[in-house]
Motif scaffolding. Structure first.
Motif, PDB file in Angstrom:
ATOM      1  N   GLU A 451       0.835  -1.203   0.000  1.00  0.00           N
ATOM      2  CA  GLU A 451       0.000   0.000   0.000  1.00  0.00           C
ATOM      3  C   GLU A 451       0.872   1.255   0.000  1.00  0.00           C
ATOM      4  O   GLU A 451       0.586   2.220  -0.703  1.00  0.00           O
ATOM      5  CB  GLU A 451      -0.922  -0.002   1.220  1.00  0.00           C
ATOM      6  N   ARG A 452       1.943   1.228   0.790  1.00  0.00           N
ATOM      7  CA  ARG A 452       2.793   2.406   0.890  1.00  0.00           C
ATOM      8  C   ARG A 452       3.496   2.743  -0.422  1.00  0.00           C
ATOM      9  O   ARG A 452       3.712   3.923  -0.738  1.00  0.00           O
ATOM     10  CB  ARG A 452       3.849   2.197   1.986  1.00  0.00           C
ATOM     11  N   VAL A 453       3.836   1.744  -1.204  1.00  0.00           N
ATOM     12  CA  VAL A 453       4.527   2.022  -2.471  1.00  0.00           C
ATOM     13  C   VAL A 453       3.547   2.302  -3.606  1.00  0.00           C
ATOM     14  O   VAL A 453       3.944   2.374  -4.770  1.00  0.00           O
ATOM     15  CB  VAL A 453       5.474   0.868  -2.857  1.00  0.00           C
ATOM     16  N   GLY A 454       2.256   2.421  -3.274  1.00  0.00           N
ATOM     17  CA  GLY A 454       1.295   2.886  -4.265  1.00  0.00           C
ATOM     18  C   GLY A 454       0.541   1.808  -5.009  1.00  0.00           C
ATOM     19  O   GLY A 454      -0.063   2.090  -6.049  1.00  0.00           O
ATOM     20  N   ILE A 455       0.541   0.586  -4.518  1.00  0.00           N
ATOM     21  CA  ILE A 455      -0.224  -0.480  -5.167  1.00  0.00           C
ATOM     22  C   ILE A 455      -1.653  -0.440  -4.631  1.00  0.00           C
ATOM     23  O   ILE A 455      -1.878  -0.540  -3.421  1.00  0.00           O
ATOM     24  CB  ILE A 455       0.441  -1.841  -4.928  1.00  0.00           C
TER      25      ILE A 455
END
Length: 597
Positions: A451-455
């Motif tokens: 989630e943090r890396v934008g997925i």
């Protein structure tokens, strides 16, 4: 295609091999017969009409009849009962031999192929020695020394079959040990044992299954041959012993030889057909094709200090290298590719190492990580990571830095993910190994990092295989794995080379955000000054294994001290992958030069 297995999907392959095998007539028929043989062996106590060793002189050499469907043998025992119990004996003997061969040959082959060098030489020598020994003579000696103990004899047969498994396992391990995802697993902090068990064995199991089908038939033949020669207990019913009895009465009662010979021949033929069919269906993993990147045959190397004097790095240095030299053994002697370079990084700094292909930038990074290619040797006055001197660390202690103190983001993201495992598995396993997290917590951490890396849909990605996600998403997965251990130093090796321009910009922005959020030192290896302009604070320019220029980004763009640096900048401006920010930085620097007194 950069995936290691040239198939539609790794998951689909595992799900469909059985179906495709059954759809083939040869596969369906052979499997049906083998299942029938196994059931007969397992159910022998219930299927056998008589005790196989019960003697009834009235049916001595009796022809087939209503009470004795296959007649009686020369000792007055029921042939059908002995044939059924012989099935159990034959299967048990084959299982013993195959299990012994697998247990002794496969681990040795995997270790030899994975580690190479001394391990490979020793294991190969033992395998060759076993093949050179006359096996039948040893079997006769073992039989004489153990009173013809059936179990020990079949275990001995398995030992002599181990070299076949060894060669296959070794070849499969050699084929995958240099794969990028193996390197990624090492840098993620997984131990060699975990890597072999999780990643290398997946390349071994398919050929081992095929070999087992063929080896089981050979074991059955050897077992029957020994029993045919009279080696073994007379009280154990077996096809070989029945063939011995039939051969002695072949002229008067040929059926006594027909039944066990037919059972043995059909079973061995079925196993051979199954092995051949499986070989046609199973695609064994092959090394990924390399296009623009050099072969990555990494192996662990310990550093040797270049001098007796050790330089003391500042306690707060994120990374520091003093007088690093890297050389490779060649036919004419050692060839040095990095010539005594020194560099340092402050905590939280973003450092770009720039140079054309062959400049030595990747060799420098691999030396820092302790993952030089095979044949490479590094010396240094000192290398410090997060204030810790690592050149004198043992291999285990040095490996303990990977995944926790040092994170690594490779190029070619699809090649650095194992196609046989889901994304979730490949993220969770390092977290459990390095951070010692329980499985449930490791999975929650992995989902949070995705989630943090934008997925957007991390749960779906966790259950996906590498071929089911895009290259940009795969790079984000690798970034998530690299930063999950909160390393103090993050090394990114050409992190945008395999991506299109739009995704490159997104990945660079993500790296910069994560670097600032976690206060990591970020080392970016690249040939493109556009990447430098986007994210870097300071630049190290390398050429022919030397550092030719070091400076702040604005200074390098505004007043490059070396002509080579200016050529690299102009090449990035003229290239198809140049960025507007690079143009702006170039124009800004030129304007500053024009107004300078």
């Amino acid at each position: 295609m950069t995936a290691a297995i040239n198939i539609e999907t790794a998951k689909a392959r595992r799900e469909s091999v059985a179906r495709r095998f059954i759809r083939r007539p040869a596969g369906a028929v052979s499997l049906s017969i083998l299942v029938l043989v196994v059931l007969v062996g397992l159910l022998a106590p219930w299927l056998s009409p008589y005790d196989p060793n019960f003697v009834n002189l009235k049916i001595t050499k009796a022809p087939p009849g209503a009470d004795h469907w296959l007649g009686g043998d020369s000792s007055g025992r029921d042939v059908l009962s002995r044939l059924i119990w012989g099935t159990q004996t034959t299967l048990y003997g084959a299982l013993l031999a195959v299990a012994t061969g697998v247990i002794t040959g496969v681990p040795a082959g995997v270790a030899a192929g994975y580690f190479g060098r001394a391990t490979d030489r020793i294991c190969t020598w033992i395998s060759d020695a076993l093949q050179a020994i006359p096996g039948m003579i040893i079997l006769l000696i073992v039989a004489a020394g153990t009173g013809a103990d059936f179990t020990i004899i079949m275990i001995t047969v398995g030992v002599f079959m181990a070299p076949g498994y060894f060669r296959i396992a070794r070849s499969a391990a050699l084929a995958v040990r240099n794969e990028p995802y193996i390197d990624a697993a090492r840098v993620a902090g997984l131990t060699d044992l975990r890597i072999m068990g999780r990643h290398v064995v997946t390349a071994v199991y398919a050929p081992i299954i095929i070999q087992t089908a063929l080896t089981a038939g050979i074991a059955m033949g050897l077992q029957a041959g020994l029993q045919f020669l009279g080696i073994g207990s007379a009280s154990i019913p077996s096809w070989g012993a029945m063939m011995n009895d039939g051969f002695r009465n072949m002229l008067t009662e040929p059926l006594l030889l027909l039944w066990p010979a037919a059972a043995l021949g059909i079973t061995i033929a079925v196993l051979a057909v199954m092995g051949s069919t499986l070989a046609d269906l199973v695609v064994v993993r092959k090394p990924a094709a390399r296009s623009t990147r050099k072969s990555r045959q990494r192996t662990r190397r310990e550093f040797a200090p270049a001098t007796g004097m050790m330089v003391h790095a500042p306690e707060k240095a994120a990374a520091r290298i003093e007088n690093l030299r890297v050389s490779y053994a060649g036919h004419g002697g050692d060839v040095e590719v990095v010539h005594g370079i020194s560099l340092d990084m402050a905590p939280g700094e973003v450092l770009g190492i720039v140079g054309e292909s062959g400049s030595g930038k990747s060799q420098t990074v691999f030396s820092l990580l302790g993952l030089l290619p095979a044949g490479g040797h590094a010396t240094a006055d000192g290398i410090w990571i997060d204030g810790r001197e690592v050149t004198r660390m043992g291999s285990a202690e040095r490996a303990g830095l990977l995944g926790r103190t040092i994170g690594y983001i490779p190029q070619e993201p699809m090649s650095n993910l194992d196609p046989c495992y889901t994304i979730g598995h490949q993220l969770v396993e390092p977290l459990r190994s390095v951070l010692k997290l329980p499985r449930a917590e490791a999975r929650r951490t992995a989902v949070a990092m995705l989630e943090r890396v934008g997925i957007v849909d991390p749960e779906r990605v966790m259950n996906s295989y590498p071929h089911q996600i895009s290259g940009g998403m795969a790079q984000r997965v690798l970034i998530a794995g690299a930063v999950a251990g909160r390393p103090s130093l993050l090394v990114a090796d050409e992190p945008t080379t395999a991506l299109d321009v739009t995704v490159q910009a997104e990945v660079l922005e993500l790296l910069r955000e994560l670097q600032q959020e976690y206060n990591m030192a970020l080392m970016i290896v690249t040939h493109n000054f556009g990447v430098v302009a986007d994210v870097c604070d300071r630049v190290v320019v390398m050429q022919h294994g030397n550092i030719v220029e070091v400076g702040e980004v604005e200074q390098i763009f505004g007043r490059p001290a070396q002509a080579y640096t200016g050529e690299l900048i102009r090449a990035s401006l003229d290239g198809s992958d140049s960025r507007s920010q690079l143009d702006a930085q170039w124009n800004k620097s030129n304007s500053m030069q024009e107004v300078a007194p």
